[in-house]
Write a protein that holds these residues in place. Sequence first.
Motif, short mmCIF file in Angstrom:
data_model
loop_
_atom_site.label_atom_id
_atom_site.label_comp_id
_atom_site.label_asym_id
_atom_site.label_seq_id
_atom_site.Cartn_x
_atom_site.Cartn_y
_atom_site.Cartn_z
N HIS A 42 17.75 -49.80 2.51
CA HIS A 42 16.65 -50.74 2.87
C HIS A 42 16.59 -52.09 2.18
O HIS A 42 16.60 -52.85 2.40
N THR A 47 14.95 -54.76 4.54
CA THR A 47 13.35 -54.10 4.61
C THR A 47 12.33 -54.97 4.28
O THR A 47 12.04 -55.64 3.19
N TYR A 52 8.85 -51.27 1.49
CA TYR A 52 10.28 -51.00 0.57
C TYR A 52 8.98 -50.84 -1.03
O TYR A 52 9.26 -49.49 -1.74
#
Length: 368
Positions: A42, A47, A52
């Motif tokens: 991520h 992200t 997250y």
Amino acid sequence: MKIETKDAILQDAPLLEAVHESLIQREFLLQLRKIDHVLLGHVASSTNFMSYVDQIVSSICDLLTSNMRPCVFWCDKDLTQWRVLNYKDWPELSDSLGNVRHVPQPLATFVASPSRPFAREHNLSARADWNRWQDVLNEHFLDTCDLVSVQDEDKNWITFCLFSAKLAAESEHRMHFWAVDQIIHSIPQWLNAMVARIKTDARLQEHTNEITGLLQPHAFDHAFDMMLRDARRYFQRLAFLSVLVSKDAQVDELKLLSDTLRDTLRDNDLLANISDYEFIMAMRINQLDDAPIVAQKVQKALQKADPNQVSVLSGGIKIGVALYPEQANQNKLYLASLAAANAVTENVGYRLEYYGKFVKDLDEAYDE
């Protein structure tokens, strides 16, 4: 015989329990490493921060399904505004947007004391300072709260409150809080990785360094890539320089040092600082003999700088020069120039890298 066997098993019970706990801990750590892998993915893909945080909360719940409820708070750096980020999991604590009116004093005190990396609040059901949260805590039998807080890219606070239920069995209690400790120590790493990525993403939008006015490293890389393409197309030579001072320069010194190096450039030359003690330069040259002239020009400019204004210069200046096409790409040019700089033995000096040799003059390379 059967009695003796039973006695032996009873005597080994503590050992068997310890082995069992070790196996459980090993499996937990393996699952924690899998979460690290997912979260790194991520971070690498930039992200959204809220997504997250949701992933972290989901991962923690998967690890400790029945005995823990994470609550994630955001508050501004002045601790005046508070929001529950995963407010859908805690509708009793906040309004429809996650805003919280009442924050328990121990939570506010913890966030206001950044020198304490972690905290654990016990016996919440009997604590007057958690009184306004008693209904929701009692509903879920929550009696302990572990706290960890990290600042985001704007210096606001992200605080994870890991609420744990009461556990009757001593062994279950011990294992649970061992697992909580592992998670608590992982959360700052997870959050700081994303905060660093957000800062990097913002920096990649900038072309020049705010303090020095020099090119940001990624902007230097892009410009040098175009310079390198032209050099290949038109059979040009390039000089790539690494300039090292002895230690990190202070902000004022860094600006003066940058201005000094900038004065040695021509219009189409490139200059960037990749740290507070390392600069890189790139320029077109006509022939090999121009390389030591370039290095000497930079050296003389730095020697003329007032060491009272730029104290790091008194600790030494190392200049390394690599050449294209002798080194075929930017990575090789950088590594060669850095190696050449590190080959300097005098307090102030330069070296040229030429086919693995570090020399002051190219004639030396042929003489050896």
